[in-house]
Write an enzyme that holds these catalytic residues in place. Sequence first.
Site, short mmCIF file in Angstrom:
data_model
loop_
_atom_site.label_atom_id
_atom_site.label_comp_id
_atom_site.label_asym_id
_atom_site.label_seq_id
_atom_site.Cartn_x
_atom_site.Cartn_y
_atom_site.Cartn_z
N ASP A 1 0.91 -1.31 0.14
CA ASP A 1 0.03 0.06 0.04
C ASP A 1 0.79 1.30 0.06
O ASP A 1 1.62 1.39 0.87
CB ASP A 1 -0.85 -0.12 1.27
N THR A 2 0.80 2.03 -1.14
CA THR A 2 1.57 3.10 -1.18
C THR A 2 0.71 4.16 -2.19
O THR A 2 -0.13 3.85 -2.72
CB THR A 2 2.70 2.58 -2.30
N VAL A 3 1.23 5.39 -1.96
CA VAL A 3 0.48 6.42 -3.14
C VAL A 3 1.96 7.09 -3.79
O VAL A 3 2.72 7.44 -3.34
CB VAL A 3 -0.05 7.63 -2.31
N SER B 1 4.86 6.32 1.44
CA SER B 1 4.12 4.92 1.55
C SER B 1 4.20 4.50 3.06
O SER B 1 5.26 5.09 3.84
CB SER B 1 4.90 3.95 0.82
#
Length: 546
Positions: A361-363, A380
């Site tokens: 899960d990361t942006v 992240s």
Amino acid sequence: MEGGFFGSRRAGGPGSHASARSMVLAGNGVVCTSQPLASQAGLAVLRAGGNAIDAAVTAAAVQGVVEPYSTGIGGDCFALVWSARDQRLFALNGSGRAPAGVSPEDLRAAGSEMPRQGIHTVTVPGAVGAWCALLEKFGSRSLGDALAPAIQLAEDGFAVSEVISHEWNLTAQFGFLQNDAARRCFAPRGTGPAVGQVMHFPDLARSLRLLADGGGRVFYEGELSDRLLKALRAEGGSFSRSDFADARPTWVEPIGVDYRGYRLCEIPPNTQGITALISLGILEQFEIGALECGSADAVHLTIEAVKLAFADRNAHIADPDHMAASVEALLDPASLRALAGRIDPSRAAADVVARPPAGSDTVYLTAADGEGNVVSFINSLYGAFGSGLVAGDTGIVLQNRGAGFSLDPDHPNILAGGKRPFHTLCPAMLLQNGKPRVSFGVMGGEVQAQGQVQVVSNLVDHGLNVQEALDAPRFHFLGAADVALEPEFATDVAAGLAERGHELKDAVHALVRGGFGGGQAIAIHPDTGVLWAGSDRRKDGAAAGF
């Protein structure tokens, strides 16, 4: 193909890879993120006279509120910045370190591998230090200015968007929230929010206000660090005041390889960005552009190049102070040609093993302004809700980047105090004639580097525009001969890969390691300077420009 990705294929026809979504074209500035509220916040900064760096930090702070399982101030950050003032590319490593008092022997007694969540996976958060460094070196706005939209959303509330609601609920369903503080903040009724449900984070808002008023050192040496240390120790952590007070981001030299008239640039280890570079260095030895985009022939060669790059990644990448192999040796052209010689165009190799399933899960976001500044930016927590721990009443989710360490005493990535772990985060930028041409990234754990390779090939080899290149179906190499394919591939592709010996796995096998990723991209036209922007169909996001 010179400038071949500045066009549209929406008319369709043979070989068309038209996207259902149009690009956003703008002349003054553009921001691309995986959540529309973040894109709008960044765009508002540009409209008010801020630059791309100001916009990127503002958007990242908003994403820490509206996408809290993926990112936040308890995580890490990396950025590539093209400075219009300096006419050069800069790279910032904002990853944190393991506490000085950590003991790999203690963890090894409990198992042969690093845990995936919990206190022993927490490393010092590097994002706040990185945001401050970026604003200090290149920004025109204060940290308080950048945090203001995030604070307002945390206090006043925001409506949860579709993909985020789905993923948030999965994290609650599968028990990623590890302590009472985390469950109270993010799943008070035992589930995540429904689509459209309005969420408020008053604890996080108070923490962000402390940062806005006191600056970044509040996080590392002031009131926030005191609260964080108290919570970490209560969970059984070995963190000291000096672990936080000594935390600093590092400006490093970008690394890159040439690929058919372009140069892909990445941040050097401890990130996996070099994996994409090795893959493209191998792939350049083949005439991929002569093959149909998305065909079994093209996909097979790309998978095989990625496999060989993963072998080097898994063996060598670590904190650069502890690596035995040099970046120069790993990117040596003769070595890359030799690796390409190992590829059988008609048969899949089955002797390359990837890492075990990891967090994802990361942006990723990217921004560009009318002055010519461009930033490729990634932030992240690693796994869903990171370590699964919220630090007391701060509302801050603590990352689990320590899960990237090894417990193998013979591996350069062995856990040690004060050391940075192997990192999946790798923002990218494609240059042409020494100037930025595409700023892009593909978020999603193990898929990041291999997703980048597929996007670059879509752009350079096949002439897709940035939206098409992002939306085109992807594979996810899982290890050995295993690979997952998105269902959008033509029906004969799976059969052709199976005939070559690839073991095709259901897409669910890719899910826990990043799925098929989600990217953002901005292309800068070499003649007009117009910004051509795309946002991945797999996320809630949007490109916003003016």
